[in-house]
Scaffold this motif. Structure first.
Motif, PDB file in Angstrom:
ATOM      1  N   LEU A   1       0.823  -1.225   0.000  1.00  0.00           N
ATOM      2  CA  LEU A   1       0.000   0.000   0.000  1.00  0.00           C
ATOM      3  C   LEU A   1       0.853   1.271   0.000  1.00  0.00           C
ATOM      4  N   SER A   2       2.118   1.164  -0.430  1.00  0.00           N
ATOM      5  CA  SER A   2       2.927   2.387  -0.449  1.00  0.00           C
ATOM      6  C   SER A   2       2.295   3.370  -1.423  1.00  0.00           C
TER       7      SER A   2
ATOM      8  N   VAL B   1      -0.391   5.087  -0.712  1.00  0.00           N
ATOM      9  CA  VAL B   1      -1.799   5.283  -0.331  1.00  0.00           C
ATOM     10  C   VAL B   1      -1.830   6.147   0.934  1.00  0.00           C
ATOM     11  N   ARG B   2      -2.650   7.188   0.934  1.00  0.00           N
ATOM     12  CA  ARG B   2      -2.735   8.043   2.126  1.00  0.00           C
ATOM     13  C   ARG B   2      -4.067   7.838   2.850  1.00  0.00           C
TER      14      ARG B   2
ATOM     15  N   LEU C   1      -3.445  -1.226   7.458  1.00  0.00           N
ATOM     16  CA  LEU C   1      -3.063  -0.450   6.280  1.00  0.00           C
ATOM     17  C   LEU C   1      -1.664   0.143   6.466  1.00  0.00           C
TER      18      LEU C   1
ATOM     19  N   ALA D   1       0.973   1.922   3.820  1.00  0.00           N
ATOM     20  CA  ALA D   1       0.214   3.157   3.592  1.00  0.00           C
ATOM     21  C   ALA D   1       0.736   4.250   4.518  1.00  0.00           C
TER      22      ALA D   1
ATOM     23  N   ASP E   1      -6.619   9.192   0.142  1.00  0.00           N
ATOM     24  CA  ASP E   1      -7.355   8.107  -0.509  1.00  0.00           C
ATOM     25  C   ASP E   1      -8.460   7.532   0.373  1.00  0.00           C
TER      26      ASP E   1
ATOM     27  N   TYR F   1     -11.233   0.482  -2.554  1.00  0.00           N
ATOM     28  CA  TYR F   1     -10.077   1.175  -3.127  1.00  0.00           C
ATOM     29  C   TYR F   1      -9.664   0.544  -4.467  1.00  0.00           C
TER      30      TYR F   1
END
Lengths: 398, 398
Positions: free
Chosen positions: A8-9, A11-12, A29, A34, A93, A186
């Motif tokens: 999940l790098s 992803v905010r 997450l 993330a 996100d 997502y």
């Protein structure tokens, strides 16, 4: 401080959640890479910061569930705080919250408000009873989820009261359900550009986990109740008293029971009462007594070793200290991980149970102290100056 | 029969899993609209097809966990069966399996084999102990996950043996963890084109769910054990004997306890022993006795109504029949859903706990009968002719 690896790098996540169910979801997450930004009330923060055990004044409870997250404070009741949050939503996100239903709407920050500023936003909510229905506004806690779902009525022994599970399982299963929902939404949004709201009730999540228990009642009319450690449909698949504690023997079919008979060489096991699984379920009490006459004369580890060598599923009932020292669980599977916290010092956390081959999960960062990343995040995301940030802190917005 | 709605519409899943943990994971994806193809052993199928309760010879256990899936049979031990599977992998997104570690590799169908034909494939595996470590090849069942993780040692009462949770919670939590992993990996693959393997152990999943319980031992040295329905750190947050069963009262803080005192007007509650949460935890047994003198004189529903009206969290401990008739859980939240099965007739399933706003989950299709979609799927995915399919059936491949 953004993580460049992990599934999940990039992803905010804005994580408004407190205590357990929501933070567990955000933790999953964050462990996957993330950038999870925990947003807390100025001066006070997440209630769980006060929870025991405390180490140098920092809560180990909080530090476990909030590792790998960055943290800011923000007063969402102020107009300025609300506007800062909305600006952050524009370039995020996922938003997570576990307020009582209606609270976010009252702040002007419900899903319908957020999708206006970012139609792609994924909004994940965890509450006791969900955002619809007559009980929606009731407070929901773990024990209430365990009680109202029916789980407690089926946990325990025929002569004990309904019993809760030894961990906050409704919170955990609620948090996991929320993670499943936001990740599915997502993935869909990566293809369609359109976000979604995920509404999880602790009670619903526990009802789903009761699957076969509900199904028995719904399709036969029999009400499942407390039957101790045995299961409805197979025997011997139960706990047994050993010399130094309790041991599990799990013979789920005739073949495994055949192996058990071969191994133990107890003539009574050859009796017709135990010749089929259905017969064994009917005569479970007699069968248990026979097996316990043997198990109670041997130590747990010796029983487990003997049965496993014969191909029979068996296991110790571990106490927590045994689990944390187990060479498989703690060793090979790395389910306990040390991290250095700036205030608490070296602390031990639970590892993440999801093991990827190509993108490792990692515990790379301790939980934030209250407002630790106020400057870093307001500069990075919103281009605020140090002076502006100091002003917001003085005004009680941050 | 592909679903055109749902957050996972257009996603294809090959589901090799049996019994509970793996099928639960596949069920979540299927409920979200993925095209989940269940692949079973010709002539026999999933062991759970034999599980009680049976309705017109169809297992309600199986039908719940496999709704919304299409089904084929395929003998993976034959060269032809293996090749058909590999062709299907080429145009699928996710593969799920819950064999004992090593079985897929022995079939030439491990992750390393599958990624050669489809580098984007997501491979989700659930097993008792995971694919690495010294216990990896041991059989893992739900009760073993509950036992070895320490969960059972903390569930139950001071005078009872370690106690399992009333549902197969290790299987469910393992299946949920797998769903979280494959969805995160799938989102990553939509961005990078590269797949991943997700390796879930039931024991690891339960260890994660024990969060604060582990943390207490790891950071203080105290071993948490069985304390009934109260929690380690707050009181009164427990079950209480009512006139007609048990009721939950959950006062997590001083404010709520203050409301409780105001409502009950019992003078002993004003005692200094109960003035702070820490004091109440210390004197929990005395406090419970005082509250039970009141609760045992009133019926559950009356207590809950009175306390909720005063803003105090309270709940009945529902039996399973009460849950299935509850106007919120069964009504508004639709947690029980009827479906028409071609053999079993009208049956009732558990609904999905993940509620989306823009993409409804739905139970649109009953579980497949064994091999029900052999023709449909081999034509649709691989362009086989009816004659070729009949030949495969005659040869025992399908």
């Amino acid at each position: 401080m953004n993580n460049k690896t992990g599934v999940l790098s990039g992803v905010r996540v804005l994580d408004l959640t407190r205590v357990l169910a929501g933070p567990y979801c955000g933790m999953m997450l964050a462990d996957f890479g993330a950038d999870v930004i925990k947003i807390e009330l100025p001066g006070k923060g997440d209630d769980a910061r006060a929870n025991a055990p405390q180490i140098n004044g920092e809560s180990a409870y909080f530090m476990n569930l909030n590792r790998n997250k960055r943290g800011i404070t923000l007063n969402l009741k102020s107009e300025q705080g609300r506007n800062i949050f909305l600006k952050m939503v524009r370039n995020s996100d996922i938003v997570l919250e576990n307020y009582r239903p209606g609270v976010m709407e009252k702040l002007g920050l419900g899903y319908e408000d957020l999708r206006k500023v970012n139609p792609a936003i994924i909004y994940g909510a965890v509450s006791g009873f969900g955002h619809t229905g007559p009980y929606s506004r009731r407070a929901g806690y773990d024990i209430i989820g365990q009680a109202m779902s029916g789980l407690m009525s089926t946990t325990g022994w025929p002569d004990t009261p309904p019993t809760r599970t030894g961990t906050a399982i409704a919170d955990v299963v609620g948090g996991m359900s929320c993670a499943i929902g936001v990740l599915a939404a997502y993935a869909n949004r990566l293809k369609t550009g359109v976000g979604d709201k995920v509404d999880i009730a602790l009670v619903d999540a526990m009802v789903s986990s009761l699957e076969i228990i509900n199904i028995i009642y719904l399709n036969t009319g029999r009400i499942p109740t407390r039957i101790g450690n045995r299961y409805e449909a197979i025997y011997p698949y139960d706990s047994f008293q050993a010399q130094d504690g309790y041991v599990i023997i799990a013979c789920g079919n005739d073949k495994l029971f055949g192996l058990l008979k071969q191994t133990l060489k107890i003539s009574e096991l050859e009796d017709a009462r135990f010749s089929t699984n259905i017969a064994r379920v009917t005569h479970h009490a007699e069968l248990k007594a026979i097996l316990e006459r043997w198990t109670c004369e041997h130590p747990i580890d010796q029983i487990v070793e003997l049965l496993l060598a014969a191909g029979i599923p068996a296991a110790p009932i571990n106490t927590i200290d045994r689990v944390t020292k187990d060479p498989h669980i703690a060793g090979a599977r790395e389910m306990f991980v040390d991290i250095e916290h700036p205030v608490a010092g070296k602390i031990t956390m639970t590892g993440n149970q999801v093991k990827f081959s190509n993108n490792k999960t990692s515990i790379r960062m301790p939980a934030p102290t209250l407002g630790q990343h106020n400057h870093e995040i307001l500069k990075e995301l919103l281009n605020y100056s140090d002076a502006e940030i100091e002003q917001l802190i003085n005004d009680g917005i941050l």
